[in-house]
Design a protein around this motif. Structure first.
Motif, PDB file in Angstrom:
ATOM      1  N   PRO A 170       9.136  -0.845   9.626  1.00  0.00           N
ATOM      2  CA  PRO A 170       9.228   0.457  10.282  1.00  0.00           C
ATOM      3  C   PRO A 170      10.503   1.231   9.983  1.00  0.00           C
ATOM      4  CG  PRO A 170       9.673  -1.294  11.851  1.00  0.00           C
ATOM      5  CD  PRO A 170       9.214  -1.959  10.594  1.00  0.00           C
ATOM      6  N   PHE A 171      11.529   0.531   9.469  1.00  0.00           N
ATOM      7  CA  PHE A 171      12.794   1.192   9.153  1.00  0.00           C
ATOM      8  C   PHE A 171      13.144   1.071   7.676  1.00  0.00           C
ATOM      9  CE2 PHE A 171      12.955  -0.448  13.539  1.00  0.00           C
ATOM     10  CZ  PHE A 171      12.964   0.764  14.218  1.00  0.00           C
ATOM     11  N   ASP A 172      12.219   0.532   6.891  1.00  0.00           N
ATOM     12  CA  ASP A 172      12.428   0.442   5.455  1.00  0.00           C
ATOM     13  C   ASP A 172      12.272   1.817   4.810  1.00  0.00           C
ATOM     14  OD1 ASP A 172      12.696  -2.271   5.855  1.00  0.00           O
ATOM     15  OD2 ASP A 172      10.685  -2.770   5.096  1.00  0.00           O
ATOM     16  N   LYS A 173      12.850   1.983   3.640  1.00  0.00           N
ATOM     17  CA  LYS A 173      12.698   3.250   2.924  1.00  0.00           C
ATOM     18  C   LYS A 173      11.257   3.445   2.465  1.00  0.00           C
ATOM     19  CE  LYS A 173      17.470   3.761   1.337  1.00  0.00           C
ATOM     20  NZ  LYS A 173      18.371   3.941   0.175  1.00  0.00           N
ATOM     21  N   VAL A 174      10.808   4.686   2.459  1.00  0.00           N
ATOM     22  CA  VAL A 174       9.530   5.059   1.862  1.00  0.00           C
ATOM     23  C   VAL A 174       9.813   5.538   0.447  1.00  0.00           C
ATOM     24  CG1 VAL A 174       7.708   6.812   1.870  1.00  0.00           C
ATOM     25  CG2 VAL A 174       8.258   5.583   3.965  1.00  0.00           C
ATOM     26  N   VAL A 175       9.180   4.894  -0.516  1.00  0.00           N
ATOM     27  CA  VAL A 175       9.440   5.192  -1.929  1.00  0.00           C
ATOM     28  C   VAL A 175       8.276   6.011  -2.481  1.00  0.00           C
ATOM     29  CG1 VAL A 175       9.910   4.238  -4.202  1.00  0.00           C
ATOM     30  CG2 VAL A 175      10.710   3.030  -2.153  1.00  0.00           C
ATOM     31  N   LEU A 176       8.548   7.252  -2.875  1.00  0.00           N
ATOM     32  CA  LEU A 176       7.520   8.071  -3.505  1.00  0.00           C
ATOM     33  C   LEU A 176       7.219   7.501  -4.888  1.00  0.00           C
ATOM     34  CD1 LEU A 176       8.853  11.627  -2.569  1.00  0.00           C
ATOM     35  CD2 LEU A 176       7.019  10.330  -1.445  1.00  0.00           C
ATOM     36  N   PRO A 177       5.957   7.292  -5.231  1.00  0.00           N
ATOM     37  CA  PRO A 177       5.628   6.641  -6.506  1.00  0.00           C
ATOM     38  C   PRO A 177       5.887   7.552  -7.705  1.00  0.00           C
ATOM     39  CG  PRO A 177       3.631   7.357  -5.397  1.00  0.00           C
ATOM     40  CD  PRO A 177       4.763   7.597  -4.428  1.00  0.00           C
ATOM     41  N   LYS A 178       5.906   6.959  -8.872  1.00  0.00           N
ATOM     42  CA  LYS A 178       6.071   7.728 -10.096  1.00  0.00           C
ATOM     43  C   LYS A 178       4.970   8.782 -10.198  1.00  0.00           C
ATOM     44  CE  LYS A 178       8.343   4.089 -12.787  1.00  0.00           C
ATOM     45  NZ  LYS A 178       8.282   3.239 -13.990  1.00  0.00           N
ATOM     46  N   GLY A 179       5.348   9.988 -10.535  1.00  0.00           N
ATOM     47  CA  GLY A 179       4.382  11.074 -10.681  1.00  0.00           C
ATOM     48  C   GLY A 179       4.035  11.769  -9.378  1.00  0.00           C
ATOM     49  N   SER A 180       4.650  11.359  -8.279  1.00  0.00           N
ATOM     50  CA  SER A 180       4.317  11.953  -6.985  1.00  0.00           C
ATOM     51  C   SER A 180       4.791  13.401  -6.899  1.00  0.00           C
ATOM     52  CB  SER A 180       4.957  11.135  -5.859  1.00  0.00           C
ATOM     53  OG  SER A 180       4.779  11.766  -4.611  1.00  0.00           O
ATOM     54  N   LYS A 181       3.900  14.259  -6.399  1.00  0.00           N
ATOM     55  CA  LYS A 181       4.232  15.666  -6.181  1.00  0.00           C
ATOM     56  C   LYS A 181       3.985  16.098  -4.742  1.00  0.00           C
ATOM     57  CE  LYS A 181       2.787  16.875 -10.916  1.00  0.00           C
ATOM     58  NZ  LYS A 181       1.792  17.656 -11.711  1.00  0.00           N
ATOM     59  N   LYS A 182       3.106  15.368  -4.034  1.00  0.00           N
ATOM     60  CA  LYS A 182       2.658  15.839  -2.723  1.00  0.00           C
ATOM     61  C   LYS A 182       2.647  14.709  -1.699  1.00  0.00           C
ATOM     62  CE  LYS A 182      -0.097  19.644  -4.622  1.00  0.00           C
ATOM     63  NZ  LYS A 182      -1.424  20.322  -4.649  1.00  0.00           N
ATOM     64  N   GLY A 183       3.809  14.077  -1.494  1.00  0.00           N
ATOM     65  CA  GLY A 183       3.917  13.055  -0.464  1.00  0.00           C
ATOM     66  C   GLY A 183       3.814  13.676   0.924  1.00  0.00           C
ATOM     67  N   ASP A 184       3.144  12.994   1.828  1.00  0.00           N
ATOM     68  CA  ASP A 184       2.867  13.548   3.154  1.00  0.00           C
ATOM     69  C   ASP A 184       3.019  12.464   4.213  1.00  0.00           C
ATOM     70  OD1 ASP A 184       2.146  15.456   5.038  1.00  0.00           O
ATOM     71  OD2 ASP A 184       0.221  15.952   4.094  1.00  0.00           O
ATOM     72  N   TRP A 185       3.101  12.889   5.450  1.00  0.00           N
ATOM     73  CA  TRP A 185       3.347  12.017   6.597  1.00  0.00           C
ATOM     74  C   TRP A 185       2.142  12.027   7.528  1.00  0.00           C
ATOM     75  CZ3 TRP A 185       5.971  16.505   5.366  1.00  0.00           C
ATOM     76  CH2 TRP A 185       5.629  17.641   6.115  1.00  0.00           C
ATOM     77  N   GLU A 186       1.940  10.949   8.284  1.00  0.00           N
ATOM     78  CA  GLU A 186       0.844  10.887   9.247  1.00  0.00           C
ATOM     79  C   GLU A 186       1.163   9.841  10.322  1.00  0.00           C
ATOM     80  OE1 GLU A 186      -3.121  10.386   7.787  1.00  0.00           O
ATOM     81  OE2 GLU A 186      -2.828  11.677   6.036  1.00  0.00           O
ATOM     82  N   VAL A 187       1.534  10.271  11.521  1.00  0.00           N
ATOM     83  CA  VAL A 187       1.677   9.336  12.622  1.00  0.00           C
ATOM     84  C   VAL A 187       0.279   8.872  13.045  1.00  0.00           C
ATOM     85  CG1 VAL A 187       1.773  11.245  14.326  1.00  0.00           C
ATOM     86  CG2 VAL A 187       2.533   8.960  14.967  1.00  0.00           C
ATOM     87  N   GLU A 188       0.106   7.560  13.219  1.00  0.00           N
ATOM     88  CA  GLU A 188      -1.208   7.033  13.589  1.00  0.00           C
ATOM     89  C   GLU A 188      -1.078   5.846  14.538  1.00  0.00           C
ATOM     90  OE1 GLU A 188      -4.244   6.721  10.740  1.00  0.00           O
ATOM     91  OE2 GLU A 188      -3.483   8.367   9.486  1.00  0.00           O
ATOM     92  N   LEU A 189      -2.041   5.741  15.435  1.00  0.00           N
ATOM     93  CA  LEU A 189      -2.173   4.570  16.293  1.00  0.00           C
ATOM     94  C   LEU A 189      -2.807   3.447  15.478  1.00  0.00           C
ATOM     95  CD1 LEU A 189      -2.232   3.101  19.057  1.00  0.00           C
ATOM     96  CD2 LEU A 189      -4.486   4.146  19.423  1.00  0.00           C
ATOM     97  N   GLY A 190      -2.112   2.316  15.407  1.00  0.00           N
ATOM     98  CA  GLY A 190      -2.660   1.148  14.728  1.00  0.00           C
ATOM     99  C   GLY A 190      -3.311   0.206  15.718  1.00  0.00           C
ATOM    100  N   VAL A 191      -4.471  -0.315  15.352  1.00  0.00           N
ATOM    101  CA  VAL A 191      -5.223  -1.271  16.177  1.00  0.00           C
ATOM    102  C   VAL A 191      -5.303  -2.579  15.406  1.00  0.00           C
ATOM    103  CG1 VAL A 191      -7.443  -1.755  17.272  1.00  0.00           C
ATOM    104  CG2 VAL A 191      -6.583   0.596  17.193  1.00  0.00           C
ATOM    105  N   VAL A 192      -4.865  -3.674  16.025  1.00  0.00           N
ATOM    106  CA  VAL A 192      -4.894  -4.987  15.387  1.00  0.00           C
ATOM    107  C   VAL A 192      -6.000  -5.821  16.034  1.00  0.00           C
ATOM    108  CG1 VAL A 192      -3.605  -7.095  14.891  1.00  0.00           C
ATOM    109  CG2 VAL A 192      -2.445  -4.872  14.835  1.00  0.00           C
ATOM    110  N   ILE A 193      -6.888  -6.329  15.198  1.00  0.00           N
ATOM    111  CA  ILE A 193      -8.032  -7.114  15.685  1.00  0.00           C
ATOM    112  C   ILE A 193      -7.568  -8.529  16.026  1.00  0.00           C
ATOM    113  CG2 ILE A 193     -10.293  -8.047  15.059  1.00  0.00           C
ATOM    114  CD1 ILE A 193     -10.256  -5.016  15.523  1.00  0.00           C
TER     115      ILE A 193
END
Length: 281
Positions: free
Chosen positions: A109-132
């Protein structure tokens, strides 16, 4: 319970956050790492039976890793918030849209987010995670929540050009390493009486981009788990990212996308807060 994993990447230990906010080390109590059977309902009951006060306190836990060591399946639901569907110009789906992230996208949760090679449109999305927490196949909606081990925060980081403009399935734009920050905690289901009543938000460089509630979901958690189980067997340790509310970069006018140096903070009520700095490959 609030379960977590602490330590350097690849060397994390399972822990528990006690009522005073201390991290307690579970690794010496016979508790396996949090993955698969390690987060089954039976495994969680065994943790509850421990004398928490006797477990060693970790004075300096350091890095907090993903709350799951690995996932059998990283499932996702698309366009599952009414206002998010509207901002993208899409009609509300009549049935849940299912897709996946590669399990290798899982990150801390606190690690860096690395945009991949060739990335032009990185985006964010907060989401509720459900663990089975228990195998389910053909489970009813009335029984579905009883199969849930717990909930967590997920940032469903996306690369929109890869996802939308490169053909094929969405998985290409969802699966780069670090595109699945998860945690900081796995909060057991008994601590979340109503998963459809959680405030969720995301800030980018201190600016609020997403500010909503899981009450805006088109399909609630019980419906999603039941629906998915009609097509596949869900197993302990599977995680489901249940969709994002409005406020993503793709939906802005003009659109706005991630760049190196950006900082995201991602919060869901009861489940904690993440923070990621963006960097380029």
């Amino acid at each position: 319970m609030r379960l977590l994993r602490f330590g350097p990447e690849g060397q994390e230990k399972p822990g528990l956050l006690d009522a005073d906010g201390n991290v307690r080390d579970l690794s010496g109590a016979g508790v396996p790492d949090f993955a698969g059977a390690g987060v089954s309902l039976d495994a969680l009951d065994r943790i509850r039976a421990l004398d928490i006060g006797s477990l060693p306190v970790v004075d300096a836990p350091g890095r907090i890793g993903a709350c799951l060591a690995s996932v059998p399946n990283f499932h996702c639901i698309g366009l599952n918030y009414s206002k998010h569907a509207a901002e993208t110009g899409a009609a509300e789906p009549e049935e849940p849209i299912l897709f996946s992230k590669a399990s290798t996208a899982l990150s801390g949760p606190f690690d860096k987010v690395v945009l991949p090679k060739g990335s032009k449109k990185g985006d964010w999305e907060v989401e509720l995670g459900v663990v089975i927490g228990e195998e389910c196949l053909y489970v009813s909606e009335a029984e579905a929540l009883s199969k849930v081990a717990g909930y967590c925060v997920i940032n469903d980081v996306s690369e929109r050009e890869f996802q939308i403009e490169r053909g094929g399935q969405w998985v290409k734009g969802k699966s780069a390493p670090t595109f699945g920050p998860t945690g900081p905690w796995l909060v057991t289901a008994d601590e979340v009486p109503d998963p459809q009543a959680l405030a969720c938000s995301l800030t980018l460089n201190g600016q609020v981009m997403q500010d909503s509630s899981t009450s805006d979901m088109i399909f609630g958690v019980a419906h999603i788990v039941s629906y998915m189980s009609q097509f596949m067997k869900l197993v302990p340790g599977d995680i489901i990212a249940t969709g994002t509310p409005e406020g993503v970069g793709m939906g802005m006018k003009p659109q706005r996308f991630l760049k190196a140096g950006d900082v995201m903070e991602v919060t869901i009520e009861t489940l904690g807060t993440q923070r990621q700095e963006v960097t380029a490959a």
